[in-house]
Design an enzyme around this catalytic site. Structure first.
Site, PDB file in Angstrom:
ATOM      1  N   CYS A   1      -0.502   3.986   2.099  1.00  0.00           N
ATOM      2  CA  CYS A   1      -0.419   3.832   3.571  1.00  0.00           C
ATOM      3  C   CYS A   1       1.173   4.129   4.030  1.00  0.00           C
ATOM      4  CB  CYS A   1      -0.605   2.236   3.913  1.00  0.00           C
ATOM      5  SG  CYS A   1      -2.336   1.779   3.347  1.00  0.00           S
ATOM      6  N   ASP A   2       1.993   3.541   3.155  1.00  0.00           N
ATOM      7  CA  ASP A   2       3.443   3.758   3.702  1.00  0.00           C
ATOM      8  C   ASP A   2       4.416   4.539   2.771  1.00  0.00           C
ATOM      9  OD1 ASP A   2       2.859   1.776   5.696  1.00  0.00           O
ATOM     10  OD2 ASP A   2       3.186   0.179   4.225  1.00  0.00           O
TER      11      ASP A   2
ATOM     12  N   CYS B   1       0.693  -1.146  -0.002  1.00  0.00           N
ATOM     13  CA  CYS B   1       0.110   0.068  -0.131  1.00  0.00           C
ATOM     14  C   CYS B   1       0.911   1.194   0.154  1.00  0.00           C
ATOM     15  CB  CYS B   1      -0.991  -0.141   1.192  1.00  0.00           C
ATOM     16  SG  CYS B   1      -2.156   1.340   1.258  1.00  0.00           S
TER      17      CYS B   1
END
Length: 314
Positions: A138-139, A135
């Site tokens: 997300c990261d 992701c």
């Protein structure tokens, strides 16, 4: 074998399922939450989240723990670590059979999520959260001024690679073919991005590192040449699959297996709702999963209220 009866059974204890449990139980209906593992779902494995409103930075496990505590406040009955053997969404009542119990429900909310397709190479599993991520949204921010590699050639891979250029100094796109599968307009944007470099006709054979990822071992599929690419992160984007074991074939699904719903999260079967990553949706994030769970639960409660007004057969 013990038999339980509930107004609503929720399948999946991630953010979508836990949010649905909160809203369903607040709607004064008996609610059960079933998961094949512990509660919390995939976000429990995220080292940190920086895009959930109200928490500038929070551990994935910590956030899901708060979700679970919130559900506990409203008396949701939780059944973790259940090995599911059969799900019958068509019967009345609907039946969920596990190795330990039989659950009967007037409504079912499917929140079983989805999972990225894996590369299946040495080091992938070992370095999840330490350089392997599925992701970019997300990261991505954790790779500021670093070098990363995205594996894949479709729209998702190329778009996520472009997103990563906001943070990383260098982004490699590794693709097993000599041309991308992404839409032409997406390709053109990527080709113009100076931070992106393409590694054609190559596959990842291994991901290496110490505490964190430091390189990917590549094989050229045409020459069989092996090379080592220095990277701090690897983002596989070779596809995503819904967790629909025991469900497929009972509800309407798209070509990828994702469950099709309307805006109320209703599926093609009365009394069955699907929320979160398991359904066909344009964005898969903790916040959208939680939102889906709220919508699905509210309309599951409305469905149950409507059932009370239907004359019962004698």
């Amino acid at each position: 074998m013990q038999t339980y009866e509930f107004d609503t059974v929720i399948l999946g204890g991630g953010p979508a399922g836990l949010a649905a449990a909160i809203y369903a139980s607040r709607g004064a209906v008996s609610t059960a939450l079933i998961d094949i593992s512990m509660m919390g779902g995939q976000p429990s494995n995220y080292l940190e989240l920086e895009n959930y409103p109200g928490f500038p930075v929070i551990g994935g496990y910590d956030l899901m723990e708060k979700f679970e505590e919130h559900a506990d406040k409203f008396g949701v009955q939780k059944f973790p670590m259940q090995e599911i053997e059969k799900i019958d969404l068509v019967s009345v009542p609907k039946i969920i059979l596990t190795k330990e119990a039989e659950f009967r429900a007037k409504t079912v909310i499917i929140a079983t999520g989805a999972q990225p397709m894996k590369l299946g190479v040495p080091g992938e599993k070992e370095f999840v959260g330490r350089g392997v991520s599925y992701c970019a949204v997300c990261d991505g921010a954790f790779y500021k001024d670093k070098t990363v590699a995205v594996v894949g050639g479709g729209n998702s891979a190329v778009e996520e690679a472009m997103y990563l250029t906001k943070f990383a100094n260098k982004v490699y796109i590794i693709h097993r073919r000599g041309e991308l599968r992404a839409d032409k307009i997406v390709q053109e944007r990527a080709f113009k991005n100076e931070k992106i470099e393409f590694v054609w006709n190559s596959i990842v054979k291994e991901i290496q590192g110490d505490d964190l990822v430091h390189s990917a071992v590549l094989e050229n599929v045409k020459t069989n040449e092996i090379s080592n690419l220095a990277v701090n992160g690897v983002f596989p984007y070779i596809g995503i699959v819904p967790n629909v074991e025991h469900i497929s074939g009972q509800v309407e699904q798209d070509a990828g297996g994702f469950i099709i719903t309307d805006e109320t999260m209703k599926t093609s079967i009365d009394g069955v709702f699907a929320v979160g990553d398991v359904r066909k949706t344009p964005l898969r994030q903790v916040i959208t999963a939680a939102s889906d769970g709220a919508v699905g639960a509210v309309y599951a409660v409305k469905y149950l209220e409507a059932l009370k007004d239907v004359p019962q057969k004698v």
